[in-house]
Design an enzyme around this catalytic site. Structure first.
Site, short mmCIF file in Angstrom:
data_model
loop_
_atom_site.label_atom_id
_atom_site.label_comp_id
_atom_site.label_asym_id
_atom_site.label_seq_id
_atom_site.Cartn_x
_atom_site.Cartn_y
_atom_site.Cartn_z
N TYR A 179 0.77 -1.24 0.00
CA TYR A 179 0.00 0.00 0.00
C TYR A 179 0.81 1.30 0.00
O TYR A 179 0.49 2.20 -0.77
CB TYR A 179 -1.01 0.02 1.16
CG TYR A 179 -2.27 -0.73 0.84
CD1 TYR A 179 -3.19 -0.24 -0.07
CD2 TYR A 179 -2.53 -1.96 1.45
CE1 TYR A 179 -4.34 -0.94 -0.37
CE2 TYR A 179 -3.68 -2.66 1.15
CZ TYR A 179 -4.59 -2.15 0.24
OH TYR A 179 -5.72 -2.83 -0.05
N GLU A 205 -2.95 13.40 -7.91
CA GLU A 205 -2.36 14.74 -7.98
C GLU A 205 -0.86 14.66 -8.29
O GLU A 205 -0.34 15.42 -9.10
CB GLU A 205 -2.56 15.49 -6.65
CG GLU A 205 -4.02 15.67 -6.27
CD GLU A 205 -4.59 14.52 -5.44
OE1 GLU A 205 -5.58 14.78 -4.73
OE2 GLU A 205 -4.07 13.39 -5.47
#
Length: 132
Positions: free
Chosen positions: A47, A54
């Protein structure tokens, strides 16, 4: 007619790679020169190794040789608009004026706007390094 940031972010969001969370995010930014760059979140089974939408849009902007963000639009399928994470707030602040507007939206049409300064008050910047 030029594509709006909302259109660009919504379109690119479909290309997000989110097989673990299913939470796809699209981002579009417009530079001072008027160019639009987009990015998507890219998850990884480890993860913390994923990347944010962005950050992807900012990397595309830099790869094209541009350096100034005029505005940002971020969209996700969430009940409420989702703000950029802390790391992305700092990344946006690196390339945008404090008054640049970041618009956060949901697929259902809810929006929230904030300036870069509102998203990241007291941002760390180059002026902090000048004291050496």
């Amino acid at each position: 007619m030029p594509e709006t940031l909302r259109d660009a972010a919504t379109r690119i969001r479909e290309h997000a790679y989110a097989p673990y969370s299913g939470f796809r995010v699209g981002a579009a930014l417009r530079t001072d020169a008027g160019t639009v760059f987009t990015g998507v979140n890219v998850e990884n089974v480890a993860y913390p190794e994923g990347t944010c939408a962005e950050a992807g849009a900012i990397a595309a902007m830099c790869a094209a040789g541009e350096r100034r963000i005029a505005g940002v639009f971020v969209i996700a399928d969430s009940p409420d608009p989702v703000a950029p994470c802390g790391g992305c707030r700092q990344k946006i602040a690196e390339f945008a004026d404090p008054g640049a507007v970041v618009i956060m939206a949901t697929l259902s049409g809810k929006t929230r706007s904030a300036t870069v300064a509102e998203l990241l008050p007291g941002a760390f910047g180059p002026h902090h390094l000048a004291a050496r």
